[in-house]
Design an enzyme around this catalytic site. Structure first.
Site, mmCIF file in Angstrom:
data_model
loop_
_atom_site.group_PDB
_atom_site.id
_atom_site.type_symbol
_atom_site.label_atom_id
_atom_site.label_comp_id
_atom_site.label_asym_id
_atom_site.label_seq_id
_atom_site.Cartn_x
_atom_site.Cartn_y
_atom_site.Cartn_z
ATOM 1 N N CYS A 253 74.122 31.396 40.240
ATOM 2 C CA CYS A 253 73.366 30.459 41.075
ATOM 3 C C CYS A 253 73.935 30.497 42.493
ATOM 4 O O CYS A 253 75.124 30.227 42.702
ATOM 5 C CB CYS A 253 73.457 29.040 40.502
ATOM 6 S SG CYS A 253 72.787 27.776 41.601
ATOM 7 N N ASP B 32 70.912 25.572 57.065
ATOM 8 C CA ASP B 32 69.999 26.516 56.434
ATOM 9 C C ASP B 32 70.066 27.843 57.198
ATOM 10 O O ASP B 32 70.094 27.868 58.433
ATOM 11 C CB ASP B 32 68.565 25.957 56.446
ATOM 12 C CG ASP B 32 67.652 26.707 55.497
ATOM 13 O OD1 ASP B 32 67.220 26.092 54.489
ATOM 14 O OD2 ASP B 32 67.376 27.900 55.741
ATOM 15 N N ASN C 112 61.968 20.461 47.525
ATOM 16 C CA ASN C 112 60.891 21.199 46.875
ATOM 17 C C ASN C 112 61.244 21.373 45.409
ATOM 18 O O ASN C 112 62.372 21.761 45.075
ATOM 19 C CB ASN C 112 60.706 22.560 47.554
ATOM 20 C CG ASN C 112 60.263 22.425 48.998
ATOM 21 O OD1 ASN C 112 59.433 21.591 49.318
ATOM 22 N ND2 ASN C 112 60.839 23.234 49.884
ATOM 23 N N GLY D 18 57.147 25.462 46.344
ATOM 24 C CA GLY D 18 57.843 26.515 47.072
ATOM 25 C C GLY D 18 59.345 26.517 46.883
ATOM 26 O O GLY D 18 60.084 27.032 47.722
ATOM 27 N N HIS E 283 68.433 20.733 46.069
ATOM 28 C CA HIS E 283 68.851 20.677 47.472
ATOM 29 C C HIS E 283 67.834 19.875 48.254
ATOM 30 O O HIS E 283 66.638 19.929 47.981
ATOM 31 C CB HIS E 283 69.015 22.074 48.081
ATOM 32 C CG HIS E 283 67.830 22.971 47.907
ATOM 33 N ND1 HIS E 283 67.563 23.626 46.728
ATOM 34 C CD2 HIS E 283 66.835 23.321 48.760
ATOM 35 C CE1 HIS E 283 66.467 24.346 46.864
ATOM 36 N NE2 HIS E 283 65.982 24.171 48.097
ATOM 37 N N HIS F 253 66.367 19.275 52.037
ATOM 38 C CA HIS F 253 66.287 19.782 53.405
ATOM 39 C C HIS F 253 66.304 18.572 54.335
ATOM 40 O O HIS F 253 65.483 17.656 54.188
ATOM 41 C CB HIS F 253 64.967 20.520 53.644
ATOM 42 C CG HIS F 253 64.765 21.750 52.819
ATOM 43 N ND1 HIS F 253 64.945 23.023 53.322
ATOM 44 C CD2 HIS F 253 64.366 21.910 51.535
ATOM 45 C CE1 HIS F 253 64.668 23.912 52.369
ATOM 46 N NE2 HIS F 253 64.310 23.262 51.286
HETATM 47 P P1 AMP Z 1 63.630 26.023 48.947
HETATM 48 O O1 AMP Z 1 62.647 27.092 49.369
HETATM 49 O O2 AMP Z 1 63.146 24.635 49.120
HETATM 50 O O3 AMP Z 1 64.152 26.308 47.554
HETATM 51 O O4 AMP Z 1 64.849 26.141 49.966
HETATM 52 C C1 AMP Z 1 65.825 27.125 49.872
HETATM 53 C C2 AMP Z 1 66.423 27.237 51.247
HETATM 54 O O5 AMP Z 1 67.658 27.886 51.141
HETATM 55 C C3 AMP Z 1 65.587 28.019 52.254
HETATM 56 O O6 AMP Z 1 65.255 27.185 53.366
HETATM 57 C C4 AMP Z 1 66.513 29.173 52.664
HETATM 58 O O7 AMP Z 1 66.405 29.505 54.028
HETATM 59 C C5 AMP Z 1 67.872 28.608 52.315
HETATM 60 N N1 AMP Z 1 68.907 29.590 52.032
HETATM 61 C C6 AMP Z 1 68.818 30.662 51.205
HETATM 62 N N2 AMP Z 1 69.988 31.319 51.165
HETATM 63 C C7 AMP Z 1 70.846 30.633 51.982
HETATM 64 C C8 AMP Z 1 72.203 30.809 52.359
HETATM 65 N N3 AMP Z 1 72.956 31.817 51.890
HETATM 66 N N4 AMP Z 1 72.751 29.930 53.235
HETATM 67 C C9 AMP Z 1 72.012 28.917 53.718
HETATM 68 N N5 AMP Z 1 70.729 28.681 53.383
HETATM 69 C C10 AMP Z 1 70.144 29.541 52.536
HETATM 70 ZN ZN ZN Z 2 73.739 25.897 40.875
#
Ligand code: AMP
Ligand code: ZN
Length: 112
Positions: free
Chosen positions: A3, A29, A85, A91, A98, A100
């Site tokens: 994960c 992010d 989300n 999405g 998490h 945002h």
């Molecule tokens: P979601 O699409 O709501 O699941 O959000 C996942 C978020 O994680 C997206 O906005 C990505 O840009 C962000 N994300 C993915 N990998 C990383 C990372 N290594 N460091 C920081 N943010 C990340």
């Molecule tokens: Zn996890």
């Protein structure tokens, strides 16, 4: 467990941290959608908001406290959005809960 956010929480994958305590981590992010775009995660693996129950819901209250403190610390006086989300149609791309936290521009509503 394979994960991404568990690895970030454990420090195995680097992140731009903005807040950390024993229960949560907040980091920038990697693909910001606003001038301020921070992800706030529990260190404990919870797959999504759809997996919150009476045993683990305390972390959600704590995340909201951290969010309010970050808003004050970063002077987000014009407001911010806190969104999570859950699932395919919303999405969700990372299967670890998490939130945002977005600020610094006018945010459209309803979301696309
Ligand atoms: P979601 O699409 O709501 O699941 O959000 C996942 C978020 O994680 C997206 O906005 C990505 O840009 C962000 N994300 C993915 N990998 C990383 C990372 N290594 N460091 C920081 N943010 C990340
Ligand atoms: Zn996890």
């Amino acid at each position: 467990m394979d994960c991404l956010f568990c690895k970030i929480a454990a420090g195995e994958i680097p992140s731009a941290k903005v807040y950390e305590d024993d229960k949560v981590l907040a980091f920038k992010d990697i693909e910001p959608q606003a001038p301020f775009h921070v992800l706030i995660i529990p260190k404990e693996h919870i797959a999504s908001a759809g997996e919150i129950n009476s045993d683990n819901s305390g972390i959600v209250a704590h995340i909201f406290e951290v969010t309010a403190a970050l808003a004050k610390e970063h002077n987000l006086t014009d407001g911010f959005r806190l969104v999570t989300n859950c699932g395919v149609q919303a999405g969700q791309t990372v299967q670890h809960l998490h939130f945002h936290m977005l600020a610094g521009r006018n945010l459209g509503w309803p979301p696309g």
